[in-house]
Design a protein around this motif. Structure first.
Motif, PDB file in Angstrom:
ATOM      1  N   ARG A 128       0.831  -1.207   0.000  1.00  0.00           N
ATOM      2  CA  ARG A 128       0.000   0.000   0.000  1.00  0.00           C
ATOM      3  C   ARG A 128       0.868   1.261   0.000  1.00  0.00           C
ATOM      4  N   SER A 129       2.040   1.185   0.638  1.00  0.00           N
ATOM      5  CA  SER A 129       2.911   2.366   0.677  1.00  0.00           C
ATOM      6  C   SER A 129       3.334   2.787  -0.721  1.00  0.00           C
ATOM      7  N   TYR A 130       3.597   1.824  -1.585  1.00  0.00           N
ATOM      8  CA  TYR A 130       4.012   2.163  -2.951  1.00  0.00           C
ATOM      9  C   TYR A 130       2.844   2.699  -3.776  1.00  0.00           C
ATOM     10  N   ILE A 131       1.661   2.190  -3.523  1.00  0.00           N
ATOM     11  CA  ILE A 131       0.483   2.725  -4.210  1.00  0.00           C
ATOM     12  C   ILE A 131       0.281   4.181  -3.785  1.00  0.00           C
ATOM     13  N   LEU A 132       0.340   4.429  -2.484  1.00  0.00           N
ATOM     14  CA  LEU A 132       0.171   5.794  -1.972  1.00  0.00           C
ATOM     15  C   LEU A 132       1.263   6.720  -2.502  1.00  0.00           C
ATOM     16  N   TYR A 133       2.486   6.214  -2.553  1.00  0.00           N
ATOM     17  CA  TYR A 133       3.596   7.007  -3.087  1.00  0.00           C
ATOM     18  C   TYR A 133       3.315   7.403  -4.541  1.00  0.00           C
ATOM     19  N   ASN A 134       2.855   6.466  -5.344  1.00  0.00           N
ATOM     20  CA  ASN A 134       2.575   6.776  -6.751  1.00  0.00           C
ATOM     21  C   ASN A 134       1.421   7.758  -6.897  1.00  0.00           C
ATOM     22  N   ILE A 135       0.434   7.664  -6.020  1.00  0.00           N
ATOM     23  CA  ILE A 135      -0.644   8.658  -6.030  1.00  0.00           C
ATOM     24  C   ILE A 135      -0.058  10.037  -5.714  1.00  0.00           C
ATOM     25  N   TYR A 143       2.308  11.243   0.453  1.00  0.00           N
ATOM     26  CA  TYR A 143       3.657  10.839   0.853  1.00  0.00           C
ATOM     27  C   TYR A 143       3.687  10.515   2.349  1.00  0.00           C
ATOM     28  N   PHE A 144       3.010  11.330   3.163  1.00  0.00           N
ATOM     29  CA  PHE A 144       2.936  11.045   4.600  1.00  0.00           C
ATOM     30  C   PHE A 144       2.292   9.685   4.840  1.00  0.00           C
ATOM     31  N   ARG A 145       1.193   9.434   4.155  1.00  0.00           N
ATOM     32  CA  ARG A 145       0.491   8.159   4.330  1.00  0.00           C
ATOM     33  C   ARG A 145       1.364   6.987   3.898  1.00  0.00           C
ATOM     34  N   ALA A 146       2.127   7.174   2.837  1.00  0.00           N
ATOM     35  CA  ALA A 146       3.038   6.118   2.386  1.00  0.00           C
ATOM     36  C   ALA A 146       4.098   5.845   3.451  1.00  0.00           C
ATOM     37  N   LEU A 147       4.651   6.908   4.016  1.00  0.00           N
ATOM     38  CA  LEU A 147       5.694   6.760   5.029  1.00  0.00           C
ATOM     39  C   LEU A 147       5.166   6.179   6.337  1.00  0.00           C
ATOM     40  N   GLU A 148       3.896   6.383   6.637  1.00  0.00           N
ATOM     41  CA  GLU A 148       3.302   5.750   7.819  1.00  0.00           C
ATOM     42  C   GLU A 148       3.340   4.223   7.691  1.00  0.00           C
ATOM     43  N   ARG A 149       3.196   3.745   6.480  1.00  0.00           N
ATOM     44  CA  ARG A 149       3.179   2.302   6.237  1.00  0.00           C
ATOM     45  C   ARG A 149       4.571   1.731   5.960  1.00  0.00           C
ATOM     46  N   ASN A 150       5.458   2.604   5.467  1.00  0.00           N
ATOM     47  CA  ASN A 150       6.808   2.167   5.117  1.00  0.00           C
ATOM     48  C   ASN A 150       7.757   3.351   5.319  1.00  0.00           C
ATOM     49  N   PRO A 151       8.386   3.446   6.487  1.00  0.00           N
ATOM     50  CA  PRO A 151       9.250   4.599   6.762  1.00  0.00           C
ATOM     51  C   PRO A 151      10.598   4.546   6.039  1.00  0.00           C
ATOM     52  N   PHE A 152      10.776   3.572   5.164  1.00  0.00           N
ATOM     53  CA  PHE A 152      12.043   3.422   4.435  1.00  0.00           C
ATOM     54  C   PHE A 152      11.877   3.752   2.956  1.00  0.00           C
ATOM     55  N   LEU A 153      11.174   4.824   2.678  1.00  0.00           N
ATOM     56  CA  LEU A 153      10.969   5.303   1.302  1.00  0.00           C
ATOM     57  C   LEU A 153      11.703   6.627   1.129  1.00  0.00           C
ATOM     58  N   PRO A 154      13.011   6.584   0.853  1.00  0.00           N
ATOM     59  CA  PRO A 154      13.744   7.846   0.733  1.00  0.00           C
ATOM     60  C   PRO A 154      13.185   8.745  -0.364  1.00  0.00           C
ATOM     61  N   GLN A 155      12.638   8.146  -1.411  1.00  0.00           N
ATOM     62  CA  GLN A 155      12.088   8.946  -2.502  1.00  0.00           C
ATOM     63  C   GLN A 155      10.894   9.772  -2.041  1.00  0.00           C
ATOM     64  N   ALA A 156      10.125   9.269  -1.072  1.00  0.00           N
ATOM     65  CA  ALA A 156       9.009  10.057  -0.540  1.00  0.00           C
ATOM     66  C   ALA A 156       9.548  11.245   0.257  1.00  0.00           C
ATOM     67  N   PHE A 157      10.567  11.000   1.098  1.00  0.00           N
ATOM     68  CA  PHE A 157      11.177  12.108   1.832  1.00  0.00           C
ATOM     69  C   PHE A 157      11.753  13.140   0.869  1.00  0.00           C
ATOM     70  N   ASN A 158      12.410  12.674  -0.184  1.00  0.00           N
ATOM     71  CA  ASN A 158      12.989  13.599  -1.170  1.00  0.00           C
ATOM     72  C   ASN A 158      11.903  14.436  -1.833  1.00  0.00           C
ATOM     73  N   ASN A 159      10.826  13.799  -2.258  1.00  0.00           N
ATOM     74  CA  ASN A 159       9.762  14.541  -2.937  1.00  0.00           C
ATOM     75  C   ASN A 159       9.101  15.552  -2.002  1.00  0.00           C
ATOM     76  N   MET A 160       8.964  15.184  -0.726  1.00  0.00           N
ATOM     77  CA  MET A 160       8.412  16.120   0.252  1.00  0.00           C
ATOM     78  C   MET A 160       9.357  17.312   0.417  1.00  0.00           C
ATOM     79  N   ALA A 161      10.658  17.040   0.444  1.00  0.00           N
ATOM     80  CA  ALA A 161      11.648  18.109   0.557  1.00  0.00           C
ATOM     81  C   ALA A 161      11.588  19.035  -0.654  1.00  0.00           C
ATOM     82  N   VAL A 162      11.460  18.465  -1.829  1.00  0.00           N
ATOM     83  CA  VAL A 162      11.384  19.274  -3.054  1.00  0.00           C
ATOM     84  C   VAL A 162      10.173  20.207  -2.998  1.00  0.00           C
ATOM     85  N   ILE A 163       9.038  19.692  -2.543  1.00  0.00           N
ATOM     86  CA  ILE A 163       7.834  20.518  -2.430  1.00  0.00           C
ATOM     87  C   ILE A 163       8.053  21.641  -1.421  1.00  0.00           C
TER      88      ILE A 163
END
Length: 169
Positions: free
Chosen positions: A71-78, A95-115
């Motif tokens: 589910r974390s990857y689905i949320l990340y892609n959304i 991205y927050f919801r994805a990280l709640e399910r999988n805190p090891f998604l550096p790409q989500a942290f990166n995209n949040m930082a970019v925003i």
């Protein structure tokens, strides 16, 4: 007809063939197989820029998928789609919801930082340096988390952190 059966792209066809073989070999429930089919079709539509179709597939995959990691990857892609559409608040939420399910998604942290960095730049253009600094500080925190997970990646972010005095040792 599932998107994977009509896509003419060689790579997508190859991926679909391999995925179908794996789905037959790996013991999964019919719901898991169906969720993966929607996820795969969502990725295909997303790669072609068909975001509305991709979102429909991802939402359906979310309805069926029970595994938090998947589910974390689905949320990340959304989140990626909302980022591409300039819907940054929605993207951050996913991205927050994805990280709640999988805190090891550096790409989500990166995209949040970019925003956050983008919002900091917007605040500067609007003449609000205090708000800009807050956004930049938040971007720095997200980049630090991404870098901690994958130290060899995000070189530009590491340079920005050093230049702005936000880098940690």
């Amino acid at each position: 007809m599932p998107r994977s059966q009509i896509n003419g792209n060689f790579i997508d066809k190859t991926f679909s063939i391999v995925a179908n073989i794996l789905l037959r070999i790996i013991p999964t429930t019919s719901g898991e197989k169906e969720a993966f089919t929607y996820y795969r079709d969502g990725m295909s539509a997303q790669s072609e820029g068909n975001y509305a179709e991709a979102l429909q597939n991802y939402y359906e995959a979310m309805r069926l998928e029970i595994d938090p990691y998947d589910r974390s990857y689905i949320l990340y892609n959304i989140g990626l789609i909302h980022t591409s559409n300039g819907e940054h608040t929605k993207a951050l939420e996913y991205y927050f919801r994805a990280l709640e399910r999988n805190p090891f998604l550096p790409q989500a942290f990166n995209n949040m930082a970019v925003i956050c960095h983008y919002r900091g730049e917007q605040a500067i253009r609007q003449g609000d340096s205090e708000i800009a600094e807050a956004w930049f500080d938040q971007a720095a925190e997200y980049w630090k988390q991404a870098i901690a997970l994958t130290p060899g990646n995000y070189i530009e972010a590491q340079n920005w952190l050093k230049i702005t005095g936000r880098f940690f040792e």
